[in-house]
Design a protein around this motif. Structure first.
Motif, short mmCIF file in Angstrom:
data_model
loop_
_atom_site.label_atom_id
_atom_site.label_comp_id
_atom_site.label_asym_id
_atom_site.label_seq_id
_atom_site.Cartn_x
_atom_site.Cartn_y
_atom_site.Cartn_z
N ILE A 1 -38.14 -48.96 -37.46
CA ILE A 1 -38.64 -49.46 -36.18
C ILE A 1 -40.15 -49.22 -36.07
CG2 ILE A 1 -38.58 -49.10 -33.67
CD1 ILE A 1 -35.53 -48.33 -34.09
N THR B 1 -42.61 -56.29 -28.97
CA THR B 1 -41.67 -56.13 -27.86
C THR B 1 -40.36 -55.60 -28.44
OG1 THR B 1 -40.76 -58.36 -28.07
CG2 THR B 1 -42.68 -58.09 -26.61
N ILE B 2 -39.54 -55.04 -27.59
CA ILE B 2 -38.23 -54.56 -28.04
C ILE B 2 -37.42 -55.72 -28.61
CG2 ILE B 2 -36.06 -53.49 -27.32
CD1 ILE B 2 -38.37 -51.49 -27.40
N ARG B 3 -37.46 -56.84 -27.93
CA ARG B 3 -36.72 -58.02 -28.39
C ARG B 3 -37.21 -58.45 -29.79
NH1 ARG B 3 -36.35 -62.13 -24.06
NH2 ARG B 3 -34.37 -61.12 -23.73
N ALA C 1 -36.15 -55.92 -32.46
CA ALA C 1 -34.71 -56.05 -32.73
C ALA C 1 -34.46 -57.23 -33.65
CB ALA C 1 -33.93 -56.20 -31.43
N GLN D 1 -30.91 -54.83 -29.43
CA GLN D 1 -31.82 -54.09 -28.57
C GLN D 1 -31.25 -52.73 -28.15
OE1 GLN D 1 -33.75 -56.36 -25.44
NE2 GLN D 1 -33.45 -58.24 -26.62
N LEU E 1 -32.14 -50.11 -30.64
CA LEU E 1 -33.52 -49.64 -30.51
C LEU E 1 -33.66 -48.67 -29.35
CD1 LEU E 1 -34.00 -52.16 -32.39
CD2 LEU E 1 -36.24 -52.24 -31.37
N TYR E 2 -33.01 -49.00 -28.23
CA TYR E 2 -33.08 -48.11 -27.06
C TYR E 2 -32.37 -46.78 -27.31
CZ TYR E 2 -35.21 -51.67 -24.12
OH TYR E 2 -36.08 -52.58 -23.57
N ASN F 1 -38.47 -46.77 -24.60
CA ASN F 1 -39.25 -47.96 -24.24
C ASN F 1 -40.31 -48.22 -25.31
OD1 ASN F 1 -41.46 -46.20 -23.65
ND2 ASN F 1 -40.61 -45.85 -21.61
N ARG F 2 -41.05 -49.27 -25.11
CA ARG F 2 -42.10 -49.64 -26.07
C ARG F 2 -43.17 -48.56 -26.18
NH1 ARG F 2 -46.97 -52.21 -25.19
NH2 ARG F 2 -47.83 -53.33 -26.97
N ILE G 1 -42.39 -46.10 -28.74
CA ILE G 1 -42.62 -46.61 -30.10
C ILE G 1 -44.11 -46.55 -30.42
CG2 ILE G 1 -42.46 -48.65 -31.59
CD1 ILE G 1 -39.92 -49.43 -29.92
#
Length: 191
Positions: free
Chosen positions: A18, A35-37, A40, A47, A50-51, A56-57, A60
């Motif tokens: 990630i 972005t998370i999207r 992913a 998603q 990742l969470y 959150n972003r 990261i």
């Protein structure tokens, strides 16, 4: 290897993936593209996966920043170690800092511009953050009685120069002269 060990290793591998993917996207396109999207989709996980690793972003970005601080500290430490004299260490440290900031714009942005929650100058400051500051402190120590204050000032000056050059507000061909002026001010302060 037990199940818990394997799951722990797999989790660490996913986190590494990630963070590496976020860093690649940011360097290639900018942090706005991270972005998370998008992450992913790129790493082919949902998603929610990742969470499960990052809330959150910004978390990261903080993980990327920690990598950057480790890399910067190693390069600054190497610059000090290669120096032939205290003044050479000061010049090399300054040049290395600026080279780092300008050659890795997205990484530098994660470290110093974007919100991360990483704290400096605090009892809870993480070692990854402290190591780079310590290398700057070693470089200025021969020229002052209050090395930490001078190191903070040098760091602020270098950060300002980096940001101005990154945004094309000052001429890059005069970088060496600016480094020399900052170093001379630190050396002269002791006299």
């Amino acid at each position: 290897m037990g199940i818990a060990e394997r799951k722990g290793r797999e989790k660490a591998e996913r986190e590494t993936l990630i963070v590496a993917t976020a860093r690649q996207i940011a360097e290639a396109e900018s942090w706005e593209a991270v972005t998370i999207r998008r992450l992913a989709r790129e790493i082919e996980y949902s998603q929610p996966v990742l969470y499960a690793h990052f809330s959150n972003r910004d978390d990261i970005v903080a993980a990327v920043a920690l990598q950057g601080f480790s890399e910067l500290a190693a390069q600054l430490g190497e610059a000090v170690a290669k120096a032939a004299s205290p003044q050479d260490a000061l010049l090399r440290t300054s040049a290395t800092y600026l080279d780092f900031a300008l050659s890795r714009p997205a990484l530098y942005e994660a470290m110093f511009v974007l919100p991360t929650g990483l704290l400096f100058g605090d009892a809870e400051t993480r070692q990854e953050l402290r190591a780079g500051f310590d290398a700057i402190t070693v470089a200025v120590a021969p020229f002052c009685d209050h090395a930490e204050v001078v190191a903070e000032t040098l760091w602020a000056a270098l950060h300002g120069l980096a940001e101005l050059e990154r945004s094309n507000r000052i001429r890059p061909d005069l970088r060496d002269q600016r480094i020399m002026l900052v170093a001379q001010a630190i050396v002269a302060a002791k006299a």
